[in-house]
Design a protein around this motif. Structure first.
Motif, PDB file in Angstrom:
ATOM      1  N   THR A 117      33.907 -10.367  70.368  1.00 44.78           N
ATOM      2  CA  THR A 117      33.791  -9.859  69.001  1.00 44.78           C
ATOM      3  C   THR A 117      34.830  -8.911  68.567  1.00 44.78           C
ATOM      4  O   THR A 117      35.130  -8.616  67.318  1.00 44.78           O
ATOM      5  N   LEU A 147      31.011 -15.644  67.756  1.00 47.29           N
ATOM      6  CA  LEU A 147      29.872 -15.313  68.553  1.00 47.29           C
ATOM      7  C   LEU A 147      29.554 -16.439  69.551  1.00 47.29           C
ATOM      8  O   LEU A 147      30.132 -16.446  70.647  1.00 47.29           O
ATOM      9  N   CYS A 160      31.636 -20.437  66.961  1.00 48.70           N
ATOM     10  CA  CYS A 160      30.931 -20.020  65.746  1.00 48.70           C
ATOM     11  C   CYS A 160      31.379 -18.822  65.435  1.00 48.70           C
ATOM     12  O   CYS A 160      31.493 -17.817  65.879  1.00 48.70           O
ATOM     13  N   SER A 162      31.133 -15.952  62.729  1.00 49.33           N
ATOM     14  CA  SER A 162      30.185 -15.428  61.354  1.00 49.33           C
ATOM     15  C   SER A 162      30.717 -15.069  60.379  1.00 49.33           C
ATOM     16  O   SER A 162      30.213 -15.044  58.977  1.00 49.33           O
ATOM     17  N   THR A 163      32.000 -14.252  60.415  1.00 51.77           N
ATOM     18  CA  THR A 163      32.585 -14.201  59.329  1.00 51.77           C
ATOM     19  C   THR A 163      33.249 -15.277  58.278  1.00 51.77           C
ATOM     20  O   THR A 163      33.033 -14.995  57.136  1.00 51.77           O
ATOM     21  N   ARG A 165      31.918 -18.167  58.533  1.00 57.92           N
ATOM     22  CA  ARG A 165      30.822 -19.056  58.352  1.00 57.92           C
ATOM     23  C   ARG A 165      31.207 -20.383  58.652  1.00 57.92           C
ATOM     24  O   ARG A 165      30.662 -21.501  58.160  1.00 57.92           O
ATOM     25  N   ARG A 188      24.680 -17.160  57.602  1.00 63.80           N
ATOM     26  CA  ARG A 188      24.909 -16.263  59.103  1.00 63.80           C
ATOM     27  C   ARG A 188      24.951 -16.979  60.199  1.00 63.80           C
ATOM     28  O   ARG A 188      23.838 -16.943  61.070  1.00 63.80           O
ATOM     29  N   PRO A 189      25.933 -17.870  60.486  1.00 67.39           N
ATOM     30  CA  PRO A 189      25.693 -18.758  61.634  1.00 67.39           C
ATOM     31  C   PRO A 189      26.110 -17.797  62.891  1.00 67.39           C
ATOM     32  O   PRO A 189      27.067 -16.784  62.968  1.00 67.39           O
ATOM     33  N   SER A 190      25.458 -18.072  64.003  1.00 62.51           N
ATOM     34  CA  SER A 190      25.380 -17.136  65.314  1.00 62.51           C
ATOM     35  C   SER A 190      25.635 -18.173  66.382  1.00 62.51           C
ATOM     36  O   SER A 190      26.002 -17.450  67.383  1.00 62.51           O
ATOM     37  N   ASP A 205      21.563 -20.841  61.890  1.00 65.87           N
ATOM     38  CA  ASP A 205      21.907 -20.107  61.091  1.00 65.87           C
ATOM     39  C   ASP A 205      20.781 -18.852  60.841  1.00 65.87           C
ATOM     40  O   ASP A 205      19.802 -19.219  60.861  1.00 65.87           O
ATOM     41  N   THR A 206      21.156 -17.697  61.333  1.00 69.18           N
ATOM     42  CA  THR A 206      20.162 -16.777  61.625  1.00 69.18           C
ATOM     43  C   THR A 206      19.522 -16.423  60.234  1.00 69.18           C
ATOM     44  O   THR A 206      18.278 -15.854  60.216  1.00 69.18           O
TER      45      THR A 206
END
Length: 383
Positions: A117, A147, A160, A162-163, A165, A188-190, A205-206
């Motif tokens: 990250t 992530l 994945c 997250s920025t 998406r 918020r995909p993680s 998706d968190t």
């Protein structure tokens, strides 16, 4: 490789502070004394550098051995004669491509894919061939905050981000292919999991504290949204701040439902099947579960960043063993922020630690040290 037995193999230790309490509690009604080999719980052993670290410690039979610590490319790529001459002539050793902050991890036949990250890329370290490369450093397909990641049977890599998406997809050589998702589908995909043929992509998706979009979004290979699994809640099939997921050998989905302090199992279609775990500080419980992986026998491996260990559960969710030690000083088998975990086809376990910026490698005790990392074992199905 033989399956782990379904009796409790006991914890080496969860943390220096809690070790005594854990031992006392496990020897009481919390666990049942019939499950514990005498003298194993709470026996913290600080091995000398030349001595192997085994789990669980003696007198119990060893199940895993700490094999290696990887902090960068030079721990995988062998040194050449030219490298040694350059160091002799100039005083400068080889440059290593070190981890900035490793997060997700996939192990495939000795090849490690590690999302970073801080460096905004995926490291590819091949322990079998001694090669190193990077994914996601150039346009198109440049990564922003990678992530979770997954790899299908064709070698395609799913990352994945997250920025943006999205889940970015790369070929087996690291070339950018396509992306699925985007802000209209994901918040918020993680984490991501895929079917072996890549026909279904499961994106976790968190969600957040202000919405109910805590779920799994399913896409096909062309990026079309197929279905949505779950919403926010505590009932079976619901999630609260889920962090990661993995696909089991039979196609079931395993989700770290962090806000509910449990691991849930769902069918490929999203039907809830089972769950295990509850909040606490003893073996079999969770404080901050982070990632999940499965071995070829269906045993479930879960990292916990608060405990500084990974725990191994039977397919039914019964605690078998915890491995590692929470320790602020670092060292072999010691963690402070364990995150990604995966199990290769040979049973080797790989764990990323964000704080110490390393990958720890644990070898099954019945696997020869001379075995090629990631080589198939007779009678064990591929992952």
């Amino acid at each position: 490789m033989a399956k782990l037995p379904l009796d409790l193999l006991t914890s080496r230790h969860f943390s220096g502070v809690a070790a005594g309490a854990i031992a006392l509690a496990l020897l009481s009604a919390c666990a049942g004394p019939e499950l514990l080999p005498a003298g194993a719980v709470g026996s913290i052993e600080y091995a000398e550098p030349s001595r192997p670290i085994v789990y669980p410690p003696a007198p119990a039979a060893a199940r895993f051995i700490h094999e290696a610590t990887i902090i960068g490319s030079t721990d995988v790529v062998p040194e050449t004669g030219s490298d040694r001459f350059r160091e002799f002539a100039t005083g400068y050793g080889r440059k290593t491509e070190a981890f900035g902050k490793p997060f997700g991890l996939v192990a495939r036949h000795g090849r490690l894919y590690v999302s970073d990250t801080v460096r905004r890329l995926v490291h590819v370290l091949d322990r079998a061939s001694g090669e190193y490369r990077q994914i996601g450093t150039e346009e198109p397909g440049r990564l922003s905050k990678p992530l979770g990641l997954a790899v299908d049977d064709s070698g395609r890599v799913y990352v994945c981000d997250s920025t943006t998406r999205r889940v970015l997809v790369y070929g087996s050589g690291g070339e950018y292919l396509t992306a699925v998702g985007g802000g209209e589908h994901l918040k918020r995909p993680s984490s991501v999991a895929v079917t072996p043929d890549g026909s279904r992509i499961y994106v976790l998706d968190t969600g957040g504290v202000d919405n109910k979009q805590h779920r799994i979004v399913v896409f096909d290979a062309e990026g079309r949204r197929v279905s949505v699994i779950g919403t926010r809640g505590a009932a079976a099939g619901q999630f609260n701040l889920p962090l990661s997921l993995d696909r089991g050998p039979n196609g079931d989905l395993y989700v770290v439902d962090a806000g509910n302090f449990r691991v849930q199992t769902l069918s490929a279609g999203g039907a809830p099947l089972s769950s295990f775990g509850k909040p606490g500080r003893y073996p079999g419980q969770f404080a901050h579960p982070k990632d999940v992986a499965l071995d070829a026998s269906g045993n479930i491996y879960v990292t916990d960043s608060m405990f500084g260990v990974f725990q191994i559960f039977s397919p039914s969710g019964r605690i078998l063993l915890s491995v590692g030690e929470r320790n602020e000083q670092g060292g072999r088998g010691r963690f402070l922020l364990p995150a990604g975990i995966d199990v290769d086809v040979d049973g080797r376990v790989y764990v990323a630690d964000q704080y110490f910026r390393k990958i720890e490698v644990f070898r099954p005790a019945d696997l020869p040290a001379s075995s090629v990392p990631g080589a198939r074992i007779a009678g064990v199905a591929g992952k």
